[in-house]
Scaffold this motif. Structure first.
Motif, PDB file in Angstrom:
ATOM      1  N   LYS A 448      -7.726 -47.623 -41.008  1.00 54.03           N
ATOM      2  CA  LYS A 448      -9.099 -47.889 -41.435  1.00 54.03           C
ATOM      3  C   LYS A 448      -9.108 -48.795 -42.669  1.00 54.03           C
ATOM      4  CE  LYS A 448     -11.640 -43.816 -39.788  1.00 54.03           C
ATOM      5  NZ  LYS A 448     -12.446 -42.647 -40.176  1.00 54.03           N
ATOM      6  N   TYR A 449      -8.260 -48.490 -43.621  1.00 58.37           N
ATOM      7  CA  TYR A 449      -8.218 -49.282 -44.856  1.00 58.37           C
ATOM      8  C   TYR A 449      -7.904 -50.739 -44.536  1.00 58.37           C
ATOM      9  CZ  TYR A 449      -7.346 -50.341 -49.772  1.00 58.37           C
ATOM     10  OH  TYR A 449      -7.408 -50.879 -51.034  1.00 58.37           O
ATOM     11  N   GLU A 450      -6.981 -50.963 -43.601  1.00 59.26           N
ATOM     12  CA  GLU A 450      -6.638 -52.334 -43.218  1.00 59.26           C
ATOM     13  C   GLU A 450      -7.827 -53.030 -42.560  1.00 59.26           C
ATOM     14  OE1 GLU A 450      -3.174 -52.038 -40.765  1.00 59.26           O
ATOM     15  OE2 GLU A 450      -1.805 -51.989 -42.481  1.00 59.26           O
ATOM     16  N   ILE A 451      -8.586 -52.307 -41.716  1.00 60.28           N
ATOM     17  CA  ILE A 451      -9.773 -52.892 -41.079  1.00 60.28           C
ATOM     18  C   ILE A 451     -10.815 -53.242 -42.141  1.00 60.28           C
ATOM     19  CG2 ILE A 451     -11.692 -52.468 -39.496  1.00 60.28           C
ATOM     20  CD1 ILE A 451      -9.078 -52.857 -38.044  1.00 60.28           C
ATOM     21  N   TYR A 452     -10.992 -52.363 -43.131  1.00 60.73           N
ATOM     22  CA  TYR A 452     -11.949 -52.651 -44.201  1.00 60.73           C
ATOM     23  C   TYR A 452     -11.554 -53.926 -44.957  1.00 60.73           C
ATOM     24  CZ  TYR A 452     -13.267 -47.718 -43.512  1.00 60.73           C
ATOM     25  OH  TYR A 452     -13.655 -46.513 -42.990  1.00 60.73           O
ATOM     26  N   CYS A 453     -10.274 -54.082 -45.213  1.00 62.76           N
ATOM     27  CA  CYS A 453      -9.800 -55.290 -45.907  1.00 62.76           C
ATOM     28  C   CYS A 453     -10.092 -56.543 -45.076  1.00 62.76           C
ATOM     29  CB  CYS A 453      -8.302 -55.190 -46.199  1.00 62.76           C
ATOM     30  SG  CYS A 453      -7.855 -53.965 -47.457  1.00 62.76           S
ATOM     31  N   ILE A 454      -9.904 -56.441 -43.763  1.00 68.44           N
ATOM     32  CA  ILE A 454     -10.189 -57.574 -42.880  1.00 68.44           C
ATOM     33  C   ILE A 454     -11.681 -57.912 -42.929  1.00 68.44           C
ATOM     34  CG2 ILE A 454     -10.268 -58.303 -40.459  1.00 68.44           C
ATOM     35  CD1 ILE A 454      -7.672 -56.596 -40.081  1.00 68.44           C
ATOM     36  N   ILE A 455     -12.539 -56.886 -42.927  1.00 70.98           N
ATOM     37  CA  ILE A 455     -13.984 -57.112 -42.996  1.00 70.98           C
ATOM     38  C   ILE A 455     -14.349 -57.842 -44.286  1.00 70.98           C
ATOM     39  CG2 ILE A 455     -16.219 -55.938 -43.218  1.00 70.98           C
ATOM     40  CD1 ILE A 455     -15.106 -53.786 -41.298  1.00 70.98           C
ATOM     41  N   ASN A 456     -13.746 -57.405 -45.396  1.00 71.36           N
ATOM     42  CA  ASN A 456     -13.986 -58.094 -46.665  1.00 71.36           C
ATOM     43  C   ASN A 456     -13.557 -59.561 -46.607  1.00 71.36           C
ATOM     44  OD1 ASN A 456     -15.112 -55.907 -47.919  1.00 71.36           O
ATOM     45  ND2 ASN A 456     -13.356 -55.439 -49.227  1.00 71.36           N
ATOM     46  N   GLU A 457     -12.406 -59.812 -45.999  1.00 72.79           N
ATOM     47  CA  GLU A 457     -11.902 -61.187 -45.896  1.00 72.79           C
ATOM     48  C   GLU A 457     -12.849 -62.055 -45.073  1.00 72.79           C
ATOM     49  OE1 GLU A 457      -8.031 -60.760 -44.231  1.00 72.79           O
ATOM     50  OE2 GLU A 457      -7.202 -59.720 -45.984  1.00 72.79           O
TER      51      GLU A 457
END
Length: 521
Positions: A448-457
């Motif tokens: 989930k944390y990795e997906i959130y980072c992708i969304i921010n990017e």
């Protein structure tokens, strides 16, 4: 402890992969035992061993039930002892009714003939038990994925259950329905029925579990006793990922890329949609909605609020009939009458059901990533294998997809990595507006944390990002702005940093109460 179930030293190998390595698990009668771990930790594999999906002889170790060693040849052997598993992947037949699905293998019968009235009556009783108010004659294909999950649970309850295994049972449910299901597990506990609960929702695990076993990389790393009080989520997370997550959500800085949230890029006006089967039922009620460049906007709401229907109706009119309204992207009206035209206009939609609607599970990562934009890898109407390989390899590295190569079958990936493949597929279309429907459903806290980072990017790159989620803390943690939907209308809007779950629920309840008093929604 008087054990109902003991699994001793369970090891399981697949081609080139050691999925389980000496796992031990003990469950007492009437116990709710939670099994947690990252995607790929071995939870589902262990339960498939227990239920006979992986038969005796395909694994090492021993299974004891009622203090006797059991050697299950298939799922029928385990069900005969009262071990019932509800898999994460739904096992319903879409073109059969709810009642027919519930009693597919063992229908009530008289003199060898199916008793239709008994089927209907018992189906209603089971549906009431799981809190699903649907006609048993309704076809499964005509109800949403959340309601289908409840049908699966009703189907399991139709059998004589002694040990109920639930693999991510609340992944598709609203908070209200999830709470009702957890209460049901507590009722089972009082009746002496044991449960094994696999879930990534740690707040739910902490609420109902008597003990929690953590798997990591196919091994048992910790078993926590909750009898003295709820176990802290931070401890569970540390055991799962072998590291601290200082923050559950990455820091959101809209100006991180040097560009602040910009002008309105996506605008919907007076959008109206009617139900695809019931032409007189208006599901989306003349709504207005907009998103700015570089902005992450969340859509909150309870199940049935119309969030997915709104998104799908916009994306190529994939859902609904008598659709009316206007859509503008970058200030210009766009034609979204088909999925192809929606994609060409700069719109992308990541579905809530990645397995059924988002991926070709039998195909490899390479083919899935390029699927939505084949012209980009087929300049002469013939796919350029070298170009396709380069694109897939680039996205595999960029999205940190864990696989042995881009030729790995997508269905063999963990849920988090499958979600990254879906995201890669749509990012390859270079969209201006990206709609993410339940983007972290069924994946673990680390993924989930990795997906959130992708969304921010994506937002930092100037994309307009819309996130639909049933998890209100998730929306609050990652969104710049949150719109609340109820009964097909937007009923509230809050800046992300100032939003709370209480504000969201208050907006929903206010609108519901007004509707009950006869006001126009």
């Amino acid at each position: 402890m008087n054990a109902l179930l003991e699994m001793r030293g369970i090891s399981k190998h697949f081609t080139g992969v050691k999925a389980l390595s000496g796992v031990d698990l003990t469950v007492a009668p009437g116990e709710i035992h939670a099994l947690v771990g990252e995607n790929g930790a071995g939870k589902s594999t262990l339960m498939k061993v227990l239920s006979g999906v992986h038969p005796h002889g395909s694994y090492e170790g021993a299974i004891l039930f009622d203090s006797e060693e059991r050697r299950f040849r298939d799922i029928n052997d385990s069900e005969a002892l009262g071990i019932i598993i509800i898999h994460q992947e739904l096992a319903l037949i879409p073109l059969m009714s709810i009642a027919e699905n519930i009693f597919l293998t063992d229908p009530p019968a008289r003199f060898g003939i199916i008793d239709r009235s008994a089927v209907h009556r018992r189906a209603r009783e089971l549906l009431a038990k799981v809190g699903l108010d649907e006609n048993p004659d309704t076809l499964v294909t005509n109800i949403g994925v959340g309601k289908q999950q409840l049908v699966e649970i009703a189907k399991a309850l139709s059998k004589k259950v002694r040990l109920l295994i639930l693999d991510e049972p609340t992944a598709s449910l609203s908070e209200k329905d999830s709470a009702a299901l957890l209460d049901l597990l507590l009722e089972f506990k009082a009746q002496g029925i044991a449960s094994i609960l696999i879930s990534h929702k740690l707040n739910e695990v902490s609420r109902v579990a008597d003990r929690i076993t953590v798997l990591r990389d196919g091994r048992t790393v910790d078993t926590m006793d909750c009898s003295a009080g709820a176990v802290e989520e931070d401890r569970i997370i540390r055991s799962m990922v072998d590291r601290d997550l200082e923050h559950r959500y990455p820091k959101r800085e809209p100006t991180a890329s040097g560009t602040a949230i910009g002008e309105t890029i996506f605008k919907v006006r007076d959008w109206s949609v009617f139900h695809p089967l019931h032409a007189d039922r208006q599901v989306i009620r003349n709504v207005d909605f907009e998103v700015k460049r570089g902005e992450i906007v969340g859509i909150a709401g309870l199940m049935g609020a119309g969030r997915t229907e709104f998104a799908m109706s916009i994306f190529g009119r994939s859902w609904g009939q008598k659709i009316a309204g206007q859509v503008e992207i970058e200030g210009r009206p766009v034609d979204l009458s088909t999925v192809r035209r929606a994609v060409d206009a700069g719109l992308a939609y990541v579905t809530e059901d990645r397995k059924q609607l988002g991926l070709l599970l039998a195909d490899d990562i390479r083919k899935n990533i390029t699927l939505a934009n084949l012209p980009a890898v087929a300049p002469a109407s013939v796919i350029d294998d070298v170009r396709e390989l380069k694109v897939a390899a680039d996205y595999r590295a960029r999205m940190r997809i864990r696989s042995h190569s881009v030729y790995q079958e997508t269905g063999k990936l963990s849920g988090g990595n499958q979600q990254k493949v879906v995201l890669s597929k749509w990012l390859f279309t270079d969209p201006k507006v990206l709609i993410l429907d339940e983007p972290t459903r069924g994946i673990d806290v680390g993924a989930k944390y990795e997906i959130y980072c992708i969304i921010n990017e994506l937002a930092d790159a100037g994309k307009a990002v819309i996130v639909i989620s049933s998890e209100m803390p998730e929306l609050i943690g990652i969104c710049d702005r949150i719109c609340v939907m109820n009964e097909g209308a937007f009923v509230g809007e809050f800046p992300g940093p100032d939003c709370t779950q209480e504000k969201i629920m208050r907006a929903i309840m206010r609108h519901t109460n007004r509707a009950k008093e006869g006001e126009r929604p």
